[in-house]
Design a protein around this motif. Structure first.
Motif, PDB file in Angstrom:
ATOM      1  N   ILE A 124      -3.436  -0.948   2.830  1.00 40.54           N
ATOM      2  CA  ILE A 124      -2.556  -1.986   3.453  1.00 40.54           C
ATOM      3  C   ILE A 124      -4.249  -3.155   4.584  1.00 40.54           C
ATOM      4  N   LEU A 125      -4.808  -3.020   4.896  1.00 36.33           N
ATOM      5  CA  LEU A 125      -5.738  -3.810   5.356  1.00 36.33           C
ATOM      6  C   LEU A 125      -7.206  -4.354   4.300  1.00 36.33           C
ATOM      7  N   VAL A 126      -7.131  -4.085   2.676  1.00 32.11           N
ATOM      8  CA  VAL A 126      -7.555  -4.436   2.270  1.00 32.11           C
ATOM      9  C   VAL A 126      -6.758  -5.254   1.388  1.00 32.11           C
ATOM     10  N   ILE A 127      -5.504  -5.030   1.137  1.00 26.93           N
ATOM     11  CA  ILE A 127      -4.954  -5.893   0.647  1.00 26.93           C
ATOM     12  C   ILE A 127      -5.182  -6.982   1.315  1.00 26.93           C
ATOM     13  N   ALA A 128      -4.460  -6.908   2.296  1.00 28.33           N
ATOM     14  CA  ALA A 128      -3.763  -8.225   3.286  1.00 28.33           C
ATOM     15  C   ALA A 128      -5.238  -8.902   3.489  1.00 28.33           C
TER      16      ALA A 128
END
Length: 172
Positions: free
Chosen positions: A11-15
């Protein structure tokens, strides 16, 4: 716990990728440099993505077929050192991520059933109380066991005495 960590990292990488995408799309300097790096053999929708306001034109059908001797590296010609990073402020980017996580942290903790330091402190105090109670119970059990052994000895002695008296009465 490893699966939750993996999902959180994804999720952090996508954000981060989404934030970088929006930064690149809203920075005219970067957009113009990207147009220079994209080969003419690129997808037909590149003009739509990079907004059709430049003189960039797609290659004709006979120009699209690359030569066999040309490598992918020669066709793309992207170098990280050529990209202007002066407009990219990592502090602002980090602050945006931190503020997002601060806003959503309570919801993430609730949704994913995560433990906080307060939860861990509470569990630690309950564990300490339980350990103390188990120690007290163990001491009480040991005392009961000792008194039970003494009671058994006394009872056996009384039973032996009764057996002897019964035998003496039977023999008379």
């Amino acid at each position: 716990m490893e699966a939750i960590e993996g999902v959180a990292i994804i999720i952090l990488v996508i954000a981060i990728v989404i934030l970088i995408y929006y930064y690149l799309m809203n920075s005219p300097e970067t957009t113009s440099k990207l147009r220079g790096y994209i080969p003419k053999t690129a997808d037909a929708h590149v003009n739509e993505i990079l907004s059709n306001d430049s003189g960039y034109e797609l290659a004709k059908a006979d120009e699209v077929a690359p030569k066999e001797s040309d490598s992918v590296g020669k066709r793309i010609k992207v170098k990280l050192s050529d990209i202007d990073m002066s407009g990219l402020n990592t502090d602002v980017f980090s602050k945006k991520i931190d503020s997002f996580l601060d806003e959503k942290s309570d919801q993430l903790i609730k949704d994913w059933c995560l433990a906080t330091t307060e939860d861990l402190n509470e569990l630690e105090s309950k564990f300490t109380q339980t350990t103390g109670k188990v120690d007290t119970l163990e001491k009480s059990f040991d005392e009961f066991k000792k008194s039970s052994e003494e009671f058994q000895k006394v009872t056996e002695e009384k039973l032996d005495d009764l057996d002897k008296r019964i035998e003496s009465l039977e023999n008379k």
